[in-house]
Design a protein around this motif. Structure first.
Motif, mmCIF file in Angstrom:
data_model
loop_
_atom_site.group_PDB
_atom_site.id
_atom_site.type_symbol
_atom_site.label_atom_id
_atom_site.label_comp_id
_atom_site.label_asym_id
_atom_site.label_seq_id
_atom_site.Cartn_x
_atom_site.Cartn_y
_atom_site.Cartn_z
ATOM 1 N N CYS A 448 27.943 50.893 -48.849
ATOM 2 C CA CYS A 448 27.357 49.241 -48.236
ATOM 3 C C CYS A 448 26.156 48.874 -48.239
ATOM 4 O O CYS A 448 26.277 47.789 -48.825
ATOM 5 C CB CYS A 448 27.966 50.061 -47.049
ATOM 6 S SG CYS A 448 27.034 48.457 -45.646
ATOM 7 N N ARG A 472 29.698 47.257 -55.774
ATOM 8 C CA ARG A 472 29.323 46.999 -54.310
ATOM 9 C C ARG A 472 28.065 47.308 -54.243
ATOM 10 O O ARG A 472 27.571 48.836 -54.840
ATOM 11 C CB ARG A 472 30.557 46.709 -54.202
ATOM 12 C CG ARG A 472 30.860 48.240 -53.095
ATOM 13 C CD ARG A 472 31.416 47.936 -51.587
ATOM 14 N NE ARG A 472 30.154 47.514 -51.550
ATOM 15 C CZ ARG A 472 29.847 46.932 -49.883
ATOM 16 N NH1 ARG A 472 31.209 46.095 -49.580
ATOM 17 N NH2 ARG A 472 28.937 46.527 -48.887
ATOM 18 N N LYS A 477 22.255 42.044 -46.236
ATOM 19 C CA LYS A 477 22.921 42.718 -44.804
ATOM 20 C C LYS A 477 23.281 41.956 -43.580
ATOM 21 O O LYS A 477 22.454 41.569 -43.431
ATOM 22 C CB LYS A 477 23.221 44.008 -44.432
ATOM 23 C CG LYS A 477 23.015 45.254 -45.506
ATOM 24 C CD LYS A 477 23.942 45.422 -46.539
ATOM 25 C CE LYS A 477 25.048 45.308 -45.629
ATOM 26 N NZ LYS A 477 26.307 45.397 -46.472
ATOM 27 N N HIS A 618 35.644 47.811 -44.021
ATOM 28 C CA HIS A 618 35.171 48.146 -43.545
ATOM 29 C C HIS A 618 36.319 47.730 -42.682
ATOM 30 O O HIS A 618 36.198 47.342 -41.298
ATOM 31 C CB HIS A 618 35.027 46.825 -43.762
ATOM 32 C CG HIS A 618 33.678 46.807 -44.408
ATOM 33 N ND1 HIS A 618 33.712 46.662 -45.974
ATOM 34 C CD2 HIS A 618 32.793 46.620 -43.907
ATOM 35 C CE1 HIS A 618 32.163 47.215 -46.373
ATOM 36 N NE2 HIS A 618 31.463 46.941 -45.100
ATOM 37 N N GLU A 644 34.032 51.894 -50.036
ATOM 38 C CA GLU A 644 32.189 51.731 -49.653
ATOM 39 C C GLU A 644 32.424 53.744 -49.934
ATOM 40 O O GLU A 644 33.384 54.477 -49.694
ATOM 41 C CB GLU A 644 32.145 51.461 -47.827
ATOM 42 C CG GLU A 644 31.656 50.162 -48.473
ATOM 43 C CD GLU A 644 31.293 49.820 -47.201
ATOM 44 O OE1 GLU A 644 30.374 48.232 -47.356
ATOM 45 O OE2 GLU A 644 31.036 50.629 -45.893
ATOM 46 N N ASP A 655 27.191 51.728 -41.843
ATOM 47 C CA ASP A 655 28.891 51.682 -42.687
ATOM 48 C C ASP A 655 29.032 53.492 -42.347
ATOM 49 O O ASP A 655 30.039 54.076 -43.047
ATOM 50 C CB ASP A 655 29.196 51.043 -42.978
ATOM 51 C CG ASP A 655 29.456 49.532 -42.432
ATOM 52 O OD1 ASP A 655 28.987 49.601 -41.444
ATOM 53 O OD2 ASP A 655 29.645 48.486 -42.704
ATOM 54 N N GLN A 658 32.930 55.222 -42.496
ATOM 55 C CA GLN A 658 33.715 54.289 -42.965
ATOM 56 C C GLN A 658 33.386 55.354 -44.703
ATOM 57 O O GLN A 658 34.216 54.755 -45.849
ATOM 58 C CB GLN A 658 33.481 53.217 -43.381
ATOM 59 C CG GLN A 658 33.070 52.582 -43.775
ATOM 60 C CD GLN A 658 32.666 50.748 -43.138
ATOM 61 O OE1 GLN A 658 33.558 50.850 -41.761
ATOM 62 N NE2 GLN A 658 32.754 50.399 -43.785
HETATM 63 MN MN MN Z 1 29.583 47.980 -45.333
#
Ligand code: MN
Ligand code: PEP
Length: 673
Positions: A448, A472, A477, A618, A644, A655, A658
């Motif tokens: 993330c 990524r 953020k 997400h 992610e 995050d 996830q």
């Molecule tokens: Mn994220």
């Protein structure tokens, strides 16, 4: 080698020609300025400037030159021309002035003085003073015609000491200059960051770089009078344990090496300097002007409101209002105010007269050209120069999605509208060697947020090993709470670039503000527009002017039509490399973080030729749902997914719930391939 030398000679020749042409251009601009002054015309002619830039960009396009870079070069050129014309309407009152700045050669005040006076062709003599007080005293005592002192930094705020000194002196503010601050960590050549024990710099600068400095374990900071002096001290002491924070220029002047560039890391960093002189000046009415004043108010309820009102009701904007504690026992509070108006304006004169009735004392500190407005007003309009159809009406815009545009295709660009191509052909967006929309199914993966070099290194290695094709990682953020981890900023981008290079992966990262775009585009292979910025139109236009592919995420509350319109904003600027990313929308359902709108994928496939990505991470907010939603995304026709991962999800700064592990990712990709 001979061939290279010949080519270099040719380059040298071309550079000299370029300089001659620039000199000729400036001299013509100067003549026009003189004519404008005679006729009483304004310096700013944004419509002409806009038309000029549009024409140039068309020509750049014909020559296959990057519109992004050409527009930057010409904007600077236009800016230079405007400053030249400004000097005709606002000439210096001294022909060969002594200019006093605080600090030594290479200090930011020195750079600002250079910028301000060099365009005025003044035969200046610059001298540095140890303190702000000394600089102002030199002007008061007629030992210098001007002093250049910092007023305000965009990150750290006001230089209170300067404001207080000017307020108490007999001098006036007669101009302002704004310069970008590129702060570097500089040390003896050969010194490493691990050698450092102490870092010297101006206290405001240390404050600005606090975030970066906190990452240097066990390194102490020591305030110094100015940045260039701090660099000189490090050179003089000759210790590898010392570093300074200073400009690139100061590092060069004092023979130091740059250990780290651009260490501020957050937002645009500019400092505004005041040009101080003994006598005030008046500013030609054709230039945007500002007026500064200082006043003392009694500490009574409502007094400040009536002051603000006196200006407000006359339509005068207050750009700055600051109170300073009084130390003289009078019980009054002193205020410093900047007004976006010329002191000669009758409305402002009237407002000042009425404020004088309420204030115990009031002094106008000066009226001067509003540099930010002179530069930004026209920049904003210039920015629209590349809009191919600025007159597109709201009705026309509404009628666009999925239908034949009601307006006539004006150019070849009409082919690139998001509507499906008549022959159903799909666009390919290439990032590095990866081609989104080529019929393959690609996986983007990474953390993330970029958190630490080690976290990123493991995540990047896992990404590559699992067979994902793009790395990524967020460095700026968008967090719901301002107290949550906000990303490592530019330092994070550097780490991401390094990791991408190390593992042979192109990188994609989110850009949050228009001013970040240019710099971001220099390092990132693909720019992400996050869900929260899907309708940040200035940002969309700005990324539309780059030559980088864009990953556009659907807004949390955006309809598919709005999503496509956002893509259109980017493409309307000439950048057709857009990948659409469905990442879940907000519904009444609370079982998942968002509701992944998988039906959007086939709808988008019907309506657009652009490649489609799905972000299950997400949308779901939970790692257990990522694999099933990824399978779904593929089944309904997505070209790619973005997932992610984290080496230690339980301790992720952002995050974590996830995030997949590297192993999960490898299994998922294996299953999908
Ligand atoms: Mn994220
Ligand atoms: C992200 O991808 O890092 C992100 C913040 O996603 P979104 O904008 O979709 O919330």
């Amino acid at each position: 080698m001979k061939k290279i030398n010949t080519a270099r000679e040719k380059l040298d020749q071309l550079d000299s020609q370029l300089l001659d042409i620039i000199a000729e251009r400036i001299s013509i601009v100067r003549n026009i300025g003189e004519l404008k002054a005679k006729k009483g015309m304004p310096v700013l002619d944004v419509h002409r400037e806009r038309a000029l830039l549009t024409r140039i960009l068309e020509k750049a396009d014909e020559r296959d030159l990057s519109q992004h870079f050409i527009s930057q070069i010409f904007r600077q050129m236009i800016r230079y021309g405007r400053s030249t014309q400004e000097t005709i309407l606002a000439p210096l009152t001294h022909e060969s002035p002594v200019v006093q700045y605080q600090g030594s050669r290479g200090a930011f005040s020195w750079l600002a003085a250079h910028k301000y006076f060099s365009v005025r062709h003044a035969d200046i003599r610059m001298t540095g003073s140890r303190t702000y007080q000394e600089a102002i005293d030199a002007v008061s005592a007629d030992n210098a015609a001007y002093a250049v002192l910092p007023l305000e930094n965009s990150l750290a705020g006001s230089f209170h000491e300067v404001i207080d000194l000017v307020s108490k002196s007999p001098c006036s503010i007669v101009g302002e200059e704004i310069i970008p601050i590129d702060l570097c960590l500089v040390a003896l050549p050969g010194a490493e960051i691990s050698d450092l024990q102490v870092v010297f710099s101006h206290p405001v600068i240390l404050q600005q770089c606090a975030r970066y400095l906190a990452t240097l374990d066990g390194v102490q900071t020591r305030p110094h009078e100015d940045t260039a002096e701090a660099a000189a001290k490090v050179h003089k002491d000759g210790l590898k344990s010392q570093a300074a924070i200073a400009s690139r220029h100061a590092a060069e002047l004092s023979g130091l090496a740059i250990l780290k560039e651009d260490i501020t890391g957050v937002g645009a960093d500019f400092t505004r300097f005041a040009i101080i002189a003994k006598q005030p000046v008046s500013v030609d009415g054709h230039l945007p002007a500002k007026t500064s004043l200082t006043l003392n108010l009694p500490n009574e309820a409502g007094v400040l409101a009536s002051i603000v009102n006196a200006f407000g009701k006359r339509g005068i904007n207050m750009g700055k209002l600051e109170s300073r504690p009084s130390s003289d026992g009078t019980g009054l509070t002193r205020f410093y105010i900047e007004l976006d108006e010329n002191a000669e304006n009758p409305g402002l004169k009237e407002a000042i007269d009425s404020v004088r009735q309420i204030a115990r004392s009031l002094r106008v500190l000066g009226c001067y050209v509003d540099r930010a407005r002179l530069e930004s007003e026209s920049d904003e309009l210039l920015a629209r120069a590349v809009d191919p159809d600025p007159d597109l009406s709201a009705v026309e815009l509404q009628s666009l999605p999925g239908k034949t545009p009601t307006r006539k295709p004006a150019s070849k660009k009409a082919n690139y509208k998001f509507d499906s191509q008549p022959d159903g052909e799909r666009s390919i967006v290439q990032v590095g060697k990866v081609c989104f929309g080529d019929g393959g199914f690609h996986v983007i993966a990474g953390p993330c947020a970029v958190e630490t070099p080690t976290q990123l290194d493991i995540a990047a290695r896992d990404t590559r090993d699992a067979g994902a094709v793009l790395l990524r990682g967020g460095v700026f953020k968008p967090r719901s709470s301002p107290y949550s981890f906000q990303g490592l900023g530019w330092e994070g981008l550097r780490l991401l670039r390094e990791a991408g290079d190390k593992y042979g992966l192109p990188i994609v990262t989110e850009v949050m503000a228009p001013e970040q775009v240019g710099r971001m585009a220099e390092s990132a292979d693909m720019l992400q527009i996050g869900a929260r910025n899907m309708q940040n139109f200035d940002l969309l236009r700005e990324v539309g002017r780059t030559d980088r592919p864009i990953l556009l995420k659907r807004g949390l509350m955006a309809s598919i039509d709005e999503f496509l319109m956002a893509a259109e904003y980017i493409m309307a600027q000439g950048n057709f490399q857009v990948v659409l990313c469905e990442r879940g929308i907000r519904t009444f359902e609370t079982a998942t973080r968002s509701t992944l709108d998988l039906s959007a994928v086939p709808v988008l496939r019907e309506r657009t030729h652009l490649p489609i990505c799905v972000d299950p991470s997400h949308a779901a907010g939970r790692r257990s749902l990522v694999a099933p939603l990824s399978r779904g995304a593929r089944a309904v026709g997505a070209d790619s997914i973005m997932v992610e991962i984290h080496p230690d999800p339980a301790n992720a700064l952002c995050d974590g719930p996830q995030a997949l592990s590297g192993k999960d990712l490898a299994e998922l990709i294996e299953e999908l391939s």
